[in-house]
Motif scaffolding. Structure first.
Motif, PDB file in Angstrom:
ATOM      1  N   ARG A  34       2.248   1.708  -3.419  1.00  0.00           N
ATOM      2  CA  ARG A  34       1.235   2.131  -4.384  1.00  0.00           C
ATOM      3  C   ARG A  34       0.735   3.542  -4.120  1.00  0.00           C
ATOM      4  O   ARG A  34       0.126   4.151  -4.987  1.00  0.00           O
ATOM      5  N   SER A  35       0.989   4.064  -2.926  1.00  0.00           N
ATOM      6  CA  SER A  35       0.564   5.433  -2.658  1.00  0.00           C
ATOM      7  C   SER A  35       1.665   6.436  -3.005  1.00  0.00           C
ATOM      8  O   SER A  35       1.462   7.638  -2.916  1.00  0.00           O
TER       9      SER A  35
ATOM     10  N   SER B 116      -6.037  -2.538  -7.787  1.00  0.00           N
ATOM     11  CA  SER B 116      -6.837  -1.412  -7.317  1.00  0.00           C
ATOM     12  C   SER B 116      -8.309  -1.554  -7.661  1.00  0.00           C
ATOM     13  O   SER B 116      -9.102  -0.718  -7.283  1.00  0.00           O
ATOM     14  N   ARG B 117      -8.680  -2.632  -8.410  1.00  0.00           N
ATOM     15  CA  ARG B 117     -10.095  -2.707  -8.785  1.00  0.00           C
ATOM     16  C   ARG B 117     -10.909  -3.482  -7.781  1.00  0.00           C
ATOM     17  O   ARG B 117     -10.384  -4.137  -6.942  1.00  0.00           O
TER      18      ARG B 117
ATOM     19  N   ARG C 133       5.126   2.561 -11.681  1.00  0.00           N
ATOM     20  CA  ARG C 133       4.260   1.422 -11.354  1.00  0.00           C
ATOM     21  C   ARG C 133       4.982   0.092 -11.514  1.00  0.00           C
ATOM     22  O   ARG C 133       4.693  -0.874 -10.851  1.00  0.00           O
TER      23      ARG C 133
ATOM     24  N   ASP D  62       0.837  -1.208   0.000  1.00  0.00           N
ATOM     25  CA  ASP D  62       0.000   0.000   0.000  1.00  0.00           C
ATOM     26  C   ASP D  62       0.866   1.250   0.000  1.00  0.00           C
ATOM     27  O   ASP D  62       0.556   2.234  -0.658  1.00  0.00           O
TER      28      ASP D  62
END
Lengths: 276, 336
Positions: A107-108, A275-276, A113, A104
């Protein structure tokens, strides 16, 4: 809305950032290795165990067609087998990261990516390179030797590491597809054992039943083994003439390209879909 | 300074699908946070707090609705947005096999700070969060409070203007919690816009300018702590009589509109006259020779607010990661 944007620095982007961020994550993964020494130690011990087991227990019982030293025949196979299991290292590393909060954080952050995945596969290539060195040293002790020159030797090592990189991307995809480390391990071993054992790693393929032999000969672990045996001048008995027997190096490169072409996009897409 | 919104969310919907069930974690959530303020997102487990934060911090895509944070669309401009926000969750998102300093430096580099600045900033944060002595130890050896401070430090590495704190004190001991409150207050004084989620009512009261109460994926109330409290009603007088046999008599003295709780021998009544009415009541009770254990003027607590808004009490149980996920999936369940 007229809110002023608060950006203080450009987020960068492009290939340069992807490489830099990938290397930072790679550095982080490498730094972790000596902090959990058990992982590396058991990986090395397991490989040495295979060397000793097959060299001394089965070695006498498995005659090579056309003669040749079994231990010299065996070692390139052990290298290839170890490298094939590289995907398991990656799977465990990725699953571990995914189940902890740190993913997390990554990804923040305004980082590339791709960095989590490239950093992981690159550090695993280096990690497996280290294990390969230990294996080669123990191979030299039991009687393996390179009968060609340094160029061929390095070409063989390069092929092994490229294959490790490709296998790592399978590991990435698997690690992102399973819920826990335990499941990853089960799936990994279920797939890897047949691939490494139904091969030319431990036995000449001549000893296999006819229906199984094509699988064993086209199997990427076999072509990699045959390629390094050929490069290093080690005994390389192949059952029949045919493409795998004649062009193991080319075929191995093709395998590496196929694996990367399939599993890099699959892994990246999996990672994006979190993220989905 | 013109008033601007640091966060605007409209009609956010997030549905978690599994083979067996479908859970609407967010069900049309609207939210506004003004710049430089603290919004406390208050709600029980599974109300949708974490899902909201994850969407606003670009970790999750909403199924419907839209949100802008610092002027960036959380879906279309996620990468730009990431360079102005910081996120710290209830589970320390740091690498426990790296040292505190290594963690901060790495996150700084990945926040795209130059190497020297990342190192300098890491030292500053270690100092600020009293981790300098532990800077070169692996995080494995840290206590829960230290990990949480390091995690908050990691969120601040790029000096974000906007900070998301997801249950920053869940699972901390009371002393660490107060320490964390001090740190958060200091950040707010420095002008950081903060969205804070909590299931601790007193935490929202202590830290937030505005509180949004979230339940079942929707904001069900919004206002300052005082506004929310007055929504439930004004002051009340509470009397606890010593003997339950006196309850009927005492209730008569208190007059119409009283509420009885036999179990705790407590009688409550809305108080219009405030202190004066209280004095009168003490005299009346004394005259009637009714012994009492307690009497007082009570302002409604946020607990009362919660109860009256949702029909169920807020849970205050520290949760594990599994619980969070289970709760998130169960978020659509209706209360009894």
């Amino acid at each position: 809305m007229t809110t002023a944007r608060l950006s203080t620095r450009a987020p960068g982007g492009g290939v340069g950032q992807a490489v830099r961020d990938g290397l930072i994550v790679m550095g982080r993964n490498l730094r972790r290795i000596p902090r959990i020494p058990e992982l590396a130690i058991f990986a090395i011990l397991q490989s040495i165990m295979f060397v000793l087991l097959f060299a001394f227990v089965f070695g006498g019982a498995i005659p090579l067609p056309g003669g040749g030293n079994y231990k010299e025949f065996l070692m390139p196979g052990i290298f290839a087998q170890t490298i094939a299991f590289a995907s398991a290292t990656t799977t465990i590393g990725i699953t571990d990261d995914m189940t902890k909060g740190i993913i997390d954080r990554f990804r923040s952050l305004p980082m590339a990516r791709s960095a989590v995945l490239t950093g992981r596969t690159l550090s695993d290539v280096i990690y497996n390179g280290g294990i390969l060195i230990v294996l080669m040293l123990s191979g030299l002790v039991v009687g393996w030797t390179v009968r060609t020159g340094p160029v061929e030797f390095l070409a063989g090592v390069g092929l092994l590491l490229l294959f490790a990189f490709a296998m790592s991307w399978i590991g990435v995809w698997l690690g992102l597809s399973v819920p826990t480390v335990e499941v990853a391990q089960q799936v990994g071993f279920t797939v890897l054992f047949p691939i490494t054992f139904v091969s030319n790693v431990f036995v000449p393929t001549q000893t296999l039943p006819d229906w199984l032999r094509p699988f064993a000969e086209w199997n990427p672990v076999s072509t990699l083994t045959a390629a390094t045996r050929q490069l290093w001048g080690n005994p390389n008995p192949f059952a029949a003439t045919g493409f795998p027997a004649e062009q193991p190096i080319l075929l191995t490169l093709i395998w590496i390209a196929i694996i990367l072409a399939i599993f890099v996009p699959l892994g990246v897409r999996r990672y994006r879909s979190i993220s989905r | 300074m013109p008033e601007t919104n640091a966060i605007t969310a409209e009609g956010l919907v997030k549905v978690y699908k599994s083979r067996k069930s479908e859970v609407r974690a967010l069900d049309g959530l609207d939210l506004i946070v003004e710049e430089g303020t603290v919004l406390g997102l208050l709600g029980p487990n599974g109300a949708g707090k974490t899902t909201t934060v994850r969407i606003l911090a670009t970790l999750l895509r909403p199924d419907a609705g839209r949100a802008t944070v610092a002027g960036y669309d959380v879906v279309k401009e996620a990468q730009e947005l990431r360079s102005v926000i910081g996120l710290s969750g209830q589970y320390a998102a740091v690498d426990e096999n790296l040292t505190g300093r290594e963690n901060l430096t790495m996150f700084g580099r990945l926040y795209q700070l130059p190497a020297t600045e990342a190192r300098k900033r890491a030292d500053e944060l270690l100092e600020q969060f009293e981790l300098t002595d532990a800077a070169n130890r692996t995080v494995k050896t840290y206590s829960g409070g230290m990990r949480r401070r390091l995690d908050l430090g990691s969120a601040l590495i790029g000096r974000p203007r906007l900070l998301f704190l997801d249950e920053p004190t869940t699972g901390l001991d009371p002393r660490s919690r107060l320490g964390m409150w001090d740190v958060i207050r200091r950040l707010v004084r420095e002008g950081v816009t903060l969205l804070l989620t909590t299931q601790y009512l007193e935490e929202a009261d202590a830290l937030a300018h505005t509180i949004a109460v979230v339940d079942h994926g929707k904001i069900i109330a919004r206002g300052t702590a005082d506004e929310l409290k007055s929504q439930v009603g004004g002051e009340r007088i509470e009397v606890v009589v010593r003997n339950s046999s006196d309850m009927g008599k005492a209730a008569q003295l208190l007059g119409d509109g009283h509420k009885l709780d036999e179990h705790t021998r407590r009688i409550t009544i809305p108080s219009n006259g405030g202190a004066q009415r209280l004095v009168q009541l003490v005299r009346d009770l004394d005259e009637a020779s009714i012994p009492i254990d307690d009497i007082g003027l009570r302002r409604p607590t946020l607990d009362d607010v919660f109860l009256s808004l949702t029909g169920h009490a807020a849970e205050q149980v520290p949760v594990t990661e599994e619980d969070r996920l289970t709760a998130q999936r169960a978020a659509g369940r209706t209360p009894a």
